[in-house]
Design an enzyme around this catalytic site. Structure first.
Site, mmCIF file in Angstrom:
data_model
loop_
_atom_site.group_PDB
_atom_site.id
_atom_site.type_symbol
_atom_site.label_atom_id
_atom_site.label_comp_id
_atom_site.label_asym_id
_atom_site.label_seq_id
_atom_site.Cartn_x
_atom_site.Cartn_y
_atom_site.Cartn_z
ATOM 1 N N GLY A 50 0.831 -1.196 0.000
ATOM 2 C CA GLY A 50 0.000 0.000 0.000
ATOM 3 C C GLY A 50 0.861 1.239 0.000
ATOM 4 O O GLY A 50 0.696 2.122 0.839
ATOM 5 N N GLY A 54 -1.930 7.797 1.009
ATOM 6 C CA GLY A 54 -2.199 7.891 2.432
ATOM 7 C C GLY A 54 -0.995 7.668 3.316
ATOM 8 O O GLY A 54 0.124 8.145 3.044
ATOM 9 N N TYR A 239 -17.930 4.072 12.283
ATOM 10 C CA TYR A 239 -16.568 3.581 12.064
ATOM 11 C C TYR A 239 -16.197 2.503 13.078
ATOM 12 O O TYR A 239 -16.277 1.312 12.785
ATOM 13 C CB TYR A 239 -15.544 4.725 12.096
ATOM 14 C CG TYR A 239 -14.189 4.243 11.628
ATOM 15 C CD1 TYR A 239 -13.851 4.275 10.281
ATOM 16 C CD2 TYR A 239 -13.268 3.690 12.518
ATOM 17 C CE1 TYR A 239 -12.633 3.788 9.834
ATOM 18 C CE2 TYR A 239 -12.054 3.201 12.083
ATOM 19 C CZ TYR A 239 -11.745 3.248 10.739
ATOM 20 O OH TYR A 239 -10.547 2.745 10.310
#
Length: 401
Positions: A50, A54, A239
């Site tokens: 990843g 971010g 969340y």
């Protein structure tokens, strides 16, 4: 050369066209925001899953600039087509590769679905051939779906509450005008709950660690971390107490399981890392997070805000031993103290009572959020000229001469 005129197009928090120069500039400015450090002669080997967006991108840049890391970054990004530019992550990866090369880092990038068995085999073959044992595995994947490599079943993640419906204020934009709306979500059923855990939980992380161990590619003092989030009580119903939160809890349980099994008896250590609020492509998909993040920015201002790069520097300081690990009572590394400071949270709670009034009185937080969101795709980056054609056919780093 493939120059063409492009413009942002899409709806809501999804923009389909990315601007290559804008994306590259955001990476370069993040790089410059990270304090450089003289190399100490070590070059830790890192596998970063990843790496294009971010926190993963921030951890990559901080590791390159301050710790001289070498290794492989994995991301799953879309190339240019006749209808669209390449994805923002594609352009960011190309920029990061250029910075790594200029800085003398031996770092490669693989464009592949990290969930797949083929990607694991390709990456591990590269590591075994070119790098040797891995010191750090950083797991920072966020995806809408996952194919189980063992069964072939396809799972789709959803962002829904558990146990009861959810309704809360949300931040919406019409052109550049911010307004407060309302988001309503039905509760997830059990199938959606379990599917989200399959995609966003710790199963794939565990597979990667086991694959490295099976190939004898865990270095002495091997460390692996996976990114998670806790956040405010204001966003908890959708969340932390929802489907994504259930997946994060599974991720945290996976850390304990890894420490008790494949990493037992000194073979390594696994942690989850609780990061703070941020404007990322993953976070903008979560209802009410945009409004909460905007109000938090109103409260903290630029001086109190901790960027992803700031937090990545903090994480590397802890992982490298430059500072002691900041662990909570669940054994998680914490980077979010600045966000969850009770004084700051109390002020955000007061703003949450009348968010429309906040927009009228002080729209700085929402407009900051709007700018940050657009910059994720390379748009509205200060100093970039957007008139006229731009080169959009940027090669993936491995194909560069």
């Amino acid at each position: 050369m493939t120059t063409r005129e492009i413009a942002p197009k899409g709806r809501g928090y999804l923009i389909l066209n990315s601007h290559p120069t804008g994306c590259a500039t955001t990476v370069e400015r993040m790089w410059e925001s990270i304090p450089a450090r003289k190399p100490d002669g070590t070059a830790p080997t890192v596998l970063l899953l990843g790496a294009s967006a971010g926190y993963g991108l921030a951890i990559l840049l901080a590791g390159l600039r301050r710790h001289g890391i070498r290794g492989i970054g994995v991301a799953y990004e879309a190339p240019e087509t006749e209808r669209r530019t390449a994805s923002a992550g594609w352009y960011r990866t190309a920029a990061a590769a250029g910075l790594a090369a200029a800085n003398g880092n031996d770092f490669e990038f693989v464009n592949a679905d990290a969930f797949s068995a083929d990607a694991k085999a390709e990456v591990l073959d590269r590591i075994a051939t070119k790098l040797g044992p891995v010191d750090y595995l950083i797991y920072s994947l966020a995806a809408p779906r996952r194919t189980d490599p063992e069964t072939g079943a396809v799972y789709h993640s959803v962002i829904k509450p558990l146990g009861q419906p959810y309704q809360a204020p949300s931040l919406e934009f019409e052109d550049t005008t911010a307004r407060v709306g309302t988001v309503s979500l039905a509760q997830a059923d059990e199938e959606e709950h379990l599917a989200t855990v399959k995609v966003m939980g710790g199963e794939d992380w565990e597979m990667w660690v086991e694959a490295l161990a099976g190939r004898g590619l865990l270095a002495d003092d091997f460390t692996t971390v996976a990114l998670t989030y806790v956040g405010s009580e204001l966003t908890a119903p959708v969340y932390r107490q929802g489907t994504i939160g259930a997946a994060k809890e599974h991720l945290e349980r996976t850390a304990a399981a890894l420490n008790d099994t494949v990493l037992a008896d000194g073979a390594g250590r696994a942690y989850t890392v609780v990061a703070g609020a941020a404007v990322t492509q993953a976070s903008t998909a979560i209802p009410s997070i945009a409004l909460y993040t905007s109000l938090l920015r109103n409260v903290l201002g630029p001086e109190g805000w901790r960027t992803t790069a700031d937090q990545a520097v903090d994480l590397w300081e802890q992982l490298s031993g430059a500072r002691p690990l900041e662990l909570d009572d669940k054994g998680r590394i914490r980077l979010d103290g600045w966000e969850l400071d009770e004084g700051a949270q109390e002020r955000v709670r007061k703003l949450w009572e009348d968010p429309a009034g906040v927009l009228t009185g002080d729209p700085s937080g929402p407009m900051w959020f709007y700018g940050q969101f657009r910059e994720l795709y390379g748009w509205d980056v200060p100093g970039i000229g957007y008139a006229g054609p731009v080169e959009t056919a940027v090669p993936w780093p491995d194909s560069q001469p």
